[in-house]
Design a protein around this motif. Structure first.
Motif, PDB file in Angstrom:
ATOM      1  N   LEU A   1      -0.261  95.493  24.867  1.00 44.34           N
ATOM      2  CA  LEU A   1      -1.549  95.154  24.276  1.00 44.34           C
ATOM      3  C   LEU A   1      -1.677  93.697  23.866  1.00 44.34           C
ATOM      4  O   LEU A   1      -2.790  93.241  23.590  1.00 44.34           O
ATOM      5  CB  LEU A   1      -1.826  96.036  23.049  1.00 44.34           C
ATOM      6  CG  LEU A   1      -2.083  97.523  23.308  1.00 44.34           C
ATOM      7  CD1 LEU A   1      -2.508  98.199  22.025  1.00 44.34           C
ATOM      8  CD2 LEU A   1      -3.117  97.739  24.391  1.00 44.34           C
ATOM      9  N   SER A   2      -0.588  92.951  23.793  1.00 47.39           N
ATOM     10  CA  SER A   2      -0.672  91.593  23.288  1.00 47.39           C
ATOM     11  C   SER A   2       0.302  90.694  24.033  1.00 47.39           C
ATOM     12  O   SER A   2       1.413  91.123  24.375  1.00 47.39           O
ATOM     13  CB  SER A   2      -0.354  91.562  21.785  1.00 47.39           C
ATOM     14  OG  SER A   2      -0.320  90.237  21.302  1.00 47.39           O
ATOM     15  N   PRO A   3      -0.070  89.431  24.287  1.00 50.42           N
ATOM     16  CA  PRO A   3       0.860  88.514  24.956  1.00 50.42           C
ATOM     17  C   PRO A   3       2.079  88.192  24.110  1.00 50.42           C
ATOM     18  O   PRO A   3       3.120  87.822  24.639  1.00 50.42           O
ATOM     19  CB  PRO A   3       0.003  87.268  25.214  1.00 50.42           C
ATOM     20  CG  PRO A   3      -1.112  87.350  24.229  1.00 50.42           C
ATOM     21  CD  PRO A   3      -1.383  88.809  24.041  1.00 50.42           C
TER      22      PRO A   3
ATOM     23  N   GLY B   1      -0.750 106.893  15.646  1.00 48.90           N
ATOM     24  CA  GLY B   1      -2.083 106.568  15.147  1.00 48.90           C
ATOM     25  C   GLY B   1      -2.076 105.477  14.102  1.00 48.90           C
ATOM     26  O   GLY B   1      -3.076 104.774  13.919  1.00 48.90           O
ATOM     27  N   ASP B   2      -0.948 105.312  13.400  1.00 49.02           N
ATOM     28  CA  ASP B   2      -0.830 104.283  12.362  1.00 49.02           C
ATOM     29  C   ASP B   2      -0.244 102.976  12.888  1.00 49.02           C
ATOM     30  O   ASP B   2       0.052 102.074  12.111  1.00 49.02           O
ATOM     31  CB  ASP B   2       0.052 104.801  11.212  1.00 49.02           C
ATOM     32  CG  ASP B   2      -0.597 105.953  10.463  1.00 49.02           C
ATOM     33  OD1 ASP B   2      -1.828 106.057  10.518  1.00 49.02           O
ATOM     34  OD2 ASP B   2       0.127 106.749   9.839  1.00 49.02           O
ATOM     35  N   THR B   3      -0.072 102.877  14.190  1.00 49.59           N
ATOM     36  CA  THR B   3       0.538 101.685  14.772  1.00 49.59           C
ATOM     37  C   THR B   3      -0.315 100.442  14.511  1.00 49.59           C
ATOM     38  O   THR B   3      -1.540 100.497  14.541  1.00 49.59           O
ATOM     39  CB  THR B   3       0.704 101.883  16.297  1.00 49.59           C
ATOM     40  OG1 THR B   3       1.596 102.968  16.520  1.00 49.59           O
ATOM     41  CG2 THR B   3       1.278 100.643  16.952  1.00 49.59           C
ATOM     42  N   LYS B   4       0.340  99.328  14.267  1.00 49.37           N
ATOM     43  CA  LYS B   4      -0.362  98.069  14.044  1.00 49.37           C
ATOM     44  C   LYS B   4      -0.993  97.577  15.339  1.00 49.37           C
ATOM     45  O   LYS B   4      -0.466  97.805  16.426  1.00 49.37           O
ATOM     46  CB  LYS B   4       0.611  97.009  13.509  1.00 49.37           C
ATOM     47  CG  LYS B   4       1.213  97.337  12.154  1.00 49.37           C
ATOM     48  CD  LYS B   4       2.201  96.260  11.734  1.00 49.37           C
ATOM     49  CE  LYS B   4       2.848  96.605  10.407  1.00 49.37           C
ATOM     50  NZ  LYS B   4       3.854  95.580  10.016  1.00 49.37           N
ATOM     51  N   LEU B   5      -2.111  96.878  15.183  1.00 47.90           N
ATOM     52  CA  LEU B   5      -2.831  96.321  16.328  1.00 47.90           C
ATOM     53  C   LEU B   5      -3.077  94.833  16.092  1.00 47.90           C
ATOM     54  O   LEU B   5      -3.030  94.363  14.950  1.00 47.90           O
ATOM     55  CB  LEU B   5      -4.165  97.038  16.523  1.00 47.90           C
ATOM     56  CG  LEU B   5      -4.107  98.527  16.883  1.00 47.90           C
ATOM     57  CD1 LEU B   5      -5.507  99.117  16.895  1.00 47.90           C
ATOM     58  CD2 LEU B   5      -3.434  98.732  18.229  1.00 47.90           C
ATOM     59  N   PRO B   6      -3.354  94.088  17.155  1.00 49.34           N
ATOM     60  CA  PRO B   6      -3.708  92.682  16.965  1.00 49.34           C
ATOM     61  C   PRO B   6      -4.902  92.542  16.020  1.00 49.34           C
ATOM     62  O   PRO B   6      -5.773  93.407  15.955  1.00 49.34           O
ATOM     63  CB  PRO B   6      -4.050  92.212  18.377  1.00 49.34           C
ATOM     64  CG  PRO B   6      -3.263  93.109  19.273  1.00 49.34           C
ATOM     65  CD  PRO B   6      -3.260  94.442  18.587  1.00 49.34           C
ATOM     66  N   ALA B   7      -4.956  91.435  15.311  1.00 50.89           N
ATOM     67  CA  ALA B   7      -5.985  91.214  14.296  1.00 50.89           C
ATOM     68  C   ALA B   7      -7.386  91.320  14.894  1.00 50.89           C
ATOM     69  O   ALA B   7      -7.655  90.835  15.994  1.00 50.89           O
ATOM     70  CB  ALA B   7      -5.788  89.849  13.650  1.00 50.89           C
TER      71      ALA B   7
ATOM     72  N   ASP C   1      -8.159  87.080  18.931  1.00 50.00           N
ATOM     73  CA  ASP C   1      -7.524  86.138  19.850  1.00 50.00           C
ATOM     74  C   ASP C   1      -7.923  86.472  21.286  1.00 50.00           C
ATOM     75  O   ASP C   1      -7.622  87.560  21.793  1.00 50.00           O
ATOM     76  CB  ASP C   1      -6.000  86.220  19.681  1.00 50.00           C
ATOM     77  CG  ASP C   1      -5.271  85.122  20.435  1.00 50.00           C
ATOM     78  OD1 ASP C   1      -5.911  84.428  21.246  1.00 50.00           O
ATOM     79  OD2 ASP C   1      -4.059  84.970  20.212  1.00 50.00           O
ATOM     80  N   LEU C   2      -8.582  85.534  21.950  1.00 53.71           N
ATOM     81  CA  LEU C   2      -9.006  85.783  23.322  1.00 53.71           C
ATOM     82  C   LEU C   2      -7.833  85.875  24.285  1.00 53.71           C
ATOM     83  O   LEU C   2      -7.969  86.436  25.384  1.00 53.71           O
ATOM     84  CB  LEU C   2      -9.962  84.681  23.781  1.00 53.71           C
ATOM     85  CG  LEU C   2     -11.385  84.762  23.211  1.00 53.71           C
ATOM     86  CD1 LEU C   2     -12.234  83.639  23.770  1.00 53.71           C
ATOM     87  CD2 LEU C   2     -12.016  86.114  23.508  1.00 53.71           C
ATOM     88  N   GLU C   3      -6.680  85.330  23.924  1.00 55.02           N
ATOM     89  CA  GLU C   3      -5.502  85.483  24.779  1.00 55.02           C
ATOM     90  C   GLU C   3      -5.108  86.946  24.899  1.00 55.02           C
ATOM     91  O   GLU C   3      -4.611  87.381  25.936  1.00 55.02           O
ATOM     92  CB  GLU C   3      -4.333  84.670  24.218  1.00 55.02           C
ATOM     93  CG  GLU C   3      -4.477  83.164  24.376  1.00 55.02           C
ATOM     94  CD  GLU C   3      -3.220  82.438  23.955  1.00 55.02           C
ATOM     95  OE1 GLU C   3      -2.134  83.065  23.982  1.00 55.02           O
ATOM     96  OE2 GLU C   3      -3.319  81.259  23.584  1.00 55.02           O
ATOM     97  N   VAL C   4      -5.321  87.709  23.841  1.00 52.98           N
ATOM     98  CA  VAL C   4      -5.026  89.144  23.875  1.00 52.98           C
ATOM     99  C   VAL C   4      -5.949  89.835  24.879  1.00 52.98           C
ATOM    100  O   VAL C   4      -5.518  90.672  25.675  1.00 52.98           O
ATOM    101  CB  VAL C   4      -5.178  89.766  22.474  1.00 52.98           C
ATOM    102  CG1 VAL C   4      -4.916  91.276  22.525  1.00 52.98           C
ATOM    103  CG2 VAL C   4      -4.244  89.092  21.487  1.00 52.98           C
TER     104      VAL C   4
END
Length: 575
Positions: A36-38, A71-77, A125-128
């Motif tokens: 999900l994230s670079p 379900g409680d996993t952290k996600l990008p801001a 973040d648009l990189e995400v």
């Protein structure tokens, strides 16, 4: 067991493993399979999930437990607030009806909580966003990669099912099946995604790192030894009738090549030595301890498979939208995202994905706005598609900024800071105000919750009061919306108001769309510039059977059948 043995010896299996050899290198030294994230990170609670895994391996896990941890996993801001749009976009129905996780004709139920969190939390973040789009592009361009992603998903799904399954013939047999499923999942990862240039390459790197680790080598040897304890050479004699006459074992060869092999003499003296040292161990206890020890070394990489599982569902759901749209002869795309100062929306082939499961295909339309920050007034008859248009716009912006396919053939979307959606409010028995009061509270809530530079969609502004009061309130709202630099779409049945606004242009950026009608004054579900001249209420009334002639016919029928009278017994007055 009186004491904890420093060495685990399994007489039947013929192996001995020192407990100190089962340690794994720290997570920081292995690739992290983040899709999900670079900037790859471990986003779930490893401590809690490892405890859940240990319990599931020992007895039986619960799907709800694993669902909750994921379900409680952290996600990008993200700055988006789901409370501002979630109710009116029917998000759970969106996943169920338009974003199916489907493999080989079978639909799998995703972790709804996690999938909706990812979709409704477009990253700052648009990189995400670019990282996710690159994965989608590679999955579409290289069909084998999609197939490998599906096989990875199935392998992890099987592991989860084994962890939550009841006991098999024996507890030890269940644990061995779990270890086999884990072995299969890591092997699948290590053998897949060769040559991938997107984030999918992380899955292969993770699988290869786990497969090259000491604990996996021991797992591999353990499962091989369990399946290949030895080889029997047999000789059989069969009669003319095909029946077995004799069966002789010619030779027995133990699997001496396996690293867990120990000779019968060594196994005997190991057990004897432990006996004299006070350890009371039977073969089952030792074997169970050995399986626990191998599993302990795999806890962390196994936990990361759950993060992988949730991330894969995001991509399979996006591909499911693409497949479903194509089955209806519709197209989806990865939109062009531009800064809000570089122009307005430009969308071709826009459709509402909530309608994909209907009997007929959604009718696509084209939508263009001149500049970002304009207020677009949408007018037209009932059942002309105005509310569905607002939903389609909102879902397109939401999915596009989350990095997913959008329901359009081509789309250019200005980036927004958030989303506010309010469809017409229905009357409630417990509402604190009348219709006008509830409409005013809706407007108040909008200005409280919207962020600067957001996308705002309002259905039937000020429809709950008389036209003169509604026009006054609507003018106030429209005049203030440019102050928050919001891109706004408003539907209304106040046609006189819309005509006045079109003539006066009280704010600089104001646009008007109306439902397109064909030669018979039927909605085409397209939208063209302008203000509708009529709501075509008479057409809707005729379609629903509310005309003078039809109502008179109903009254005549009641008179003829006598159903107009209701005889109520009158009680006698007391004398």
């Amino acid at each position: 067991m009186a004491h904890r043995a420093p060495w685990l010896v399994a007489p039947r299996l013929g192996l001995a493993i020192p407990r100190t050899s089962m340690t794994q290198p720290p997570a920081a030294t292995r690739p992290i399979p983040d899709l999900l994230s670079p900037r790859a990170s471990i986003r779930l609670d490893l401590v809690e999930l490892r405890q859940d895994l240990v319990f599931a391996f020992a007895t039986r896990g619960e799907q709800d437990t694993f669902e909750r941890v994921l379900g409680d996993t952290k996600l990008p801001a993200s700055r988006w607030d789901r409370a501002c749009f979630g109710r009116d976009l029917f998000l759970e129905e969106l996943v169920q009806r338009a974003l199916p996780v489907r493999i080989d004709g079978r639909t799998y139920a995703p972790n709804l909580t996690y999938l909706l969190r990812v979709i409704t939390s477009p990253p700052e973040d648009l990189e995400v966003v670019g990282f996710r789009r690159a994965i989608f592009e590679e999955l579409v361009e290289r069909e084998p990669l999609r197939r490998e992603l599906e096989q990875t998903y199935l392998a992890i799904t099987k592991l989860r099912q084994m962890l939550c399954a009841g006991r098999l013939a024996t507890a030890r047999g269940r644990r061995l099946e779990i270890l086999r499923a884990a072995h299969g999942a890591f092997t699948t990862l290590a053998n897949a995604f060769e040559g991938a240039s997107s984030g999918l390459a992380r899955l292969r790197a993770f699988g290869e790192a786990v497969r090259a680790s000491p604990v996996f080598e021991r797992l591999d040897a353990l499962l091989d030894h369990e399946q290949h304890l030895g080889t029997l050479d047999v000789r059989v004699r069969v009669g003319a009738d095909g029946e077995l006459r004799s069966f002789h074992i010619v030779a027995i060869r133990e699997n001496r090549d396996n690293p867990f092999y120990t000779s019968p003499i060594a196994r005997f003296f190991s057990r004897l030595r432990l006996f004299f040292r006070g350890f009371r161990l039977n073969g089952d206890e030792v074997a169970e301890g050995l399986l626990d020890d191998v599993f302990t070394g795999l806890e962390e990489p196994l936990a990361l498979l759950f993060q992988v599982h949730g991330d894969i569902e995001f991509y399979l759901a996006g591909l499911g939208l693409r497949d479903l749209a194509r089955s209806k002869n519709l197209d989806v795309c990865l939109p062009e995202l531009v800064p809000s100062g570089e122009g307005g929306m430009d969308i071709e082939g826009l459709f509402n994905p909530l309608l994909l499961r209907g009997r007929s295909s959604p009718v696509p339309c084209t939508l263009r706005t001149v500049a970002f920050g304009s207020v677009v007034i949408v007018t037209g008859p009932n059942s002309g598609g105005k509310t569905r248009l607002l939903q389609a716009i909102a879902l397109t912006q939401l999915l596009g900024q989350a990095g997913m396919f959008v329901p359009a053939r081509r789309a250019r979307l200005p980036l927004v800071s958030g989303l506010f959606v309010s469809l017409i409010e229905e009357a409630r028995a417990d509402q604190p105000e009348g219709q006008l009061g509830m409409e005013l509270l809706r407007i108040r809530r909008m200005f409280e919750e919207i962020s600067m530079g957001a996308l705002v969609l309002l259905d039937e502004l000020c429809s709950g009061t008389n036209p003169s009061e509604g026009e006054e309130i609507a003018r106030l709202v429209i005049s203030l919306l440019p102050e928050v630099e919001a891109q706004t779409f408003i539907t209304t049945h106040l046609l006189q108001l819309a005509e006045h606004l079109a003539a006066e242009r009280p704010i600089a950026q104001m646009e008007f769309l109306q439902v397109e009608l064909d030669a018979r004054e039927q909605p085409t579900y397209g939208f063209v510039p302008g203000v509708a001249r009529s709501s075509l209420a008479h057409k809707t009334a005729a379609r629903l059977g509310v005309t003078r002639d039809e109502l008179l016919a109903l009254i005549a029928t009641k008179r003829y059948t006598g159903t107009h009278r209701v005889d109520v017994p009158v009680p006698h007055e007391p004398r």
